[in-house]
Design an enzyme around this catalytic site. Structure first.
Site, short mmCIF file in Angstrom:
data_model
loop_
_atom_site.label_atom_id
_atom_site.label_comp_id
_atom_site.label_asym_id
_atom_site.label_seq_id
_atom_site.Cartn_x
_atom_site.Cartn_y
_atom_site.Cartn_z
N TYR A 35 0.84 -1.20 0.00
CA TYR A 35 0.00 0.00 0.00
C TYR A 35 0.87 1.25 0.00
CZ TYR A 35 -3.72 3.25 0.91
OH TYR A 35 -4.59 4.29 0.79
N PHE A 60 -7.45 21.20 -24.58
CA PHE A 60 -7.82 19.80 -24.63
C PHE A 60 -9.06 19.64 -23.76
CE2 PHE A 60 -8.02 15.36 -23.52
CZ PHE A 60 -8.17 14.85 -24.81
N THR A 61 -9.95 18.74 -24.16
CA THR A 61 -11.27 18.62 -23.54
C THR A 61 -11.20 18.51 -22.02
OG1 THR A 61 -11.14 16.25 -24.00
CG2 THR A 61 -12.34 17.58 -25.60
N ASP A 88 1.79 20.12 -20.40
CA ASP A 88 1.19 18.78 -20.58
C ASP A 88 2.17 17.97 -21.44
OD1 ASP A 88 -0.24 16.58 -21.58
OD2 ASP A 88 -2.14 17.68 -21.63
N LYS A 117 -0.26 7.53 -23.45
CA LYS A 117 0.13 7.87 -24.82
C LYS A 117 1.63 7.57 -25.01
CE LYS A 117 -3.84 10.32 -24.32
NZ LYS A 117 -4.66 10.28 -23.09
N ARG A 128 -13.59 15.20 -33.72
CA ARG A 128 -12.91 16.27 -32.99
C ARG A 128 -13.34 17.59 -33.62
NH1 ARG A 128 -10.51 14.28 -28.13
NH2 ARG A 128 -12.72 14.48 -27.92
N PHE A 141 -19.23 14.66 -26.03
CA PHE A 141 -18.85 13.80 -27.15
C PHE A 141 -18.78 12.32 -26.75
CE2 PHE A 141 -14.52 13.31 -25.61
CZ PHE A 141 -14.35 14.45 -24.84
#
Ligand code: F0G
Length: 472
Positions: A85, A137-138, A229, A272, A396, A463
């Site tokens: 943990y 970005f969303t 990011d 990614k 998009r 979306f």
């Protein structure tokens, strides 16, 4: 023929053939469906590719997020998961790997990218403060807005023009930053600058090193923090290596490290670049900020040494980061994206140019010139690609852009695109040929295609779950 000078940069691929720096050890069967099956499936999915069952999909280009093939080293790492943990060995390995490759001091693990976005937005934004970013970005923008921030797009104008061949369409327009500062009435009303490399919604377009240095200088001058990011920063580094003076002989690793050195912290969706199926993190240099983030992570994600990831996940992320920075990996990764894009360009199919890092973006607005934007041309294009051959892509455009929180009206983005996103190390060149031919078929039959009406609209990130029907 196409006069794009950047296409010739792809000649480092076409002069002699290149191939992937790996071979296949395990395969996952996929199957085709009949036209009737696809018609039923897309109708039941409300013409939304997010609502299809994966079993009904032949080639899945919905996203490059969490869909990567892990290496044998990563799978071996999974067996080394220390599922304690607290204080898992894998956390310390991930921390050391982040410090080595990205260069930040403190690591906060999160379950995926939006977990990190949530924490940084909550800690670093005061309600009413502005948050300038290079396009949006969303999930990034939504978390900033939920924290009371006011998002401001400061990307260069070229990014909103799908045909413009600027080599760094992710760049920040410094004059737009000045305008936000003026509107905000001072730097104290700017939470931080939020920059992503590459820029997903612009078509996977990179930021240059020169631009990131300029933004750093602007931040120093005005005393504003600067967060990055890094979800696809290794891909961004490839474009710097390919296009920017002075970086041709620098490695992806060196470029990433220098890039991050101009910022105060970063968040990553490890799903990614980092070649895993789940995971994310946040990293900062400032001790006080780190303290605040460590307080919040235990509330929302998990203990500060796992943040929602299993030990084995953290091990796979650490190994994936190392693999993502190999130059030959990145050349094959973006080489495959170029390969698909070049096929489409040779048929004069309108796509966003220059070709970006993680996928090909079809210009739905141009392809379906006869469908008004409020009848969701990109949503329909994605549905048609699925109907033709079981290829799954993603809208998009106007659906992704959502509604303006002030007026309640649709946001009408200049870019209305369909993204053919390429998972890393998953599909072959033959799959890309099949995809290209499907796009061509749908393109050739564009005149008879009608638009859609939205029959169900969720409040947030619509979306994902919105439903549509063809217009009568
Ligand atoms: N930042 C960028 C640039 C992204 O592309 C994503 C996710 C996130 C943050 C959020 O990370 O999904 O791990 O919570 N993009 C995915 C996509 C969903 O399909 O482009 P997440």
């Amino acid at each position: 023929m196409n006069q794009n000078p950047l296409r010739t940069m792809g000649q480092q691929f076409s002069r002699r053939s290149w191939a992937e720096p790996w071979k296949i050890k395990m395969v996952e069967p996929i199957h085709t469906t009949t036209k009737e099956e696809r018609e039923r499936a897309i109708r039941e999915a409300g013409y939304n590719t997010f609502l299809l069952r994966s079993e009904d999909v032949y080639i899945d280009l919905l996203t490059d997020s969490g869909t990567n093939a892990m290496s044998d080293r990563q799978w071996a790492g999974i067996m080394l998961g220390d599922e304690a943990y607290a204080g898992s060995r894998n956390f310390y390995r991930l921390e050391a790997t982040m410090q080595k490759y990205y260069g930040y001091r403190h690591l906060v693990p999160t379950h995926q990218g939006r977990g990190a976005e949530h924490l940084i937005s909550k800690v670093a934004i005061q309600p009413g403060q502005y948050v300038p970013g290079n396009m949006y970005f969303t999930t990034t923008r939504l978390h900033q807005e939920l924290a009371g921030g006011i998002f401001q797009d400061v990307i260069i104008d070229e990014a909103h023009d799908p045909g413009n061949l600027h080599p760094f369409k992710g760049n920040v327009d410094i004059a737009k930053l000045d305008a936000v500062l003026k509107k905000a009435g001072g730097a104290q009303n700017i939470a931080y600058i939020s920059v992503a490399g590459t820029v997903n919604m612009a078509g996977g377009q990179p930021i240059s090193m020169a631009n990131i240095r300029d933004v750093r200088a602007w931040c120093d001058k005005h005393g504003v923090r600067f967060f990055l990011d890094v979800t696809r920063l290794a891909e961004n580094a490839f474009f710097i290596q390919e296009r920017e003076q002075g970086y041709r002989n620098k490695s992806i690793r060196e470029i990433v490290k220098e890039f991050c050195s101009y910022t105060d912290g970063a968040w990553m969706s490890a799903k990614k670049d980092a070649l895993v199926n789940i995971g994310g993190w946040l990293a900062v240099n400032d001790d006080t900020l780190f303290d605040n983030l460590r307080n919040l992570v235990v509330v929302y994600e998990g203990l500060h040494t796992y943040g929602g990831m299993a030990g084995r996940d953290m091990e796979a992320v650490a190994i994936g980061i190392e693999e993502s920075m190999e130059d030959d990996h990145m050349r094959a990764r973006i080489g495959q994206v170029y390969y698909l894009g070049e096929l489409l360009l040779n048929w004069n199919i309108p796509i966003v140019q220059p070709i970006g890092g993680h996928g090909i973006f079809l210009n739905a607005k141009k392809i379906y010139e006869h469908i008004p934007q409020n009848q969701f041309p990109a949503q329909m294009l994605a549905a048609q690609l699925y109907l033709d051959s079981g290829i799954r892509s993603m809208e998009r455009g106007i659906v992704s852009a959502g509604r303006d929180p002030e007026t309640g009206d649709h946001r009408y983005p200049k870019l209305d695109l369909v993204r053919l996103t390429i998972p890393r190390r998953v599909y072959t060149q033959a799959h890309m040929d099949v995809v290209a031919e499907a796009v061509k078929y749908v393109y050739d039959n564009r005149a008879s295609t009608r638009g859609l009406t939205m029959v169900y609209e969720p409040r947030d990130l619509r979306f994902f779950q919105a439903r549509f029907e063809p217009v009568a």
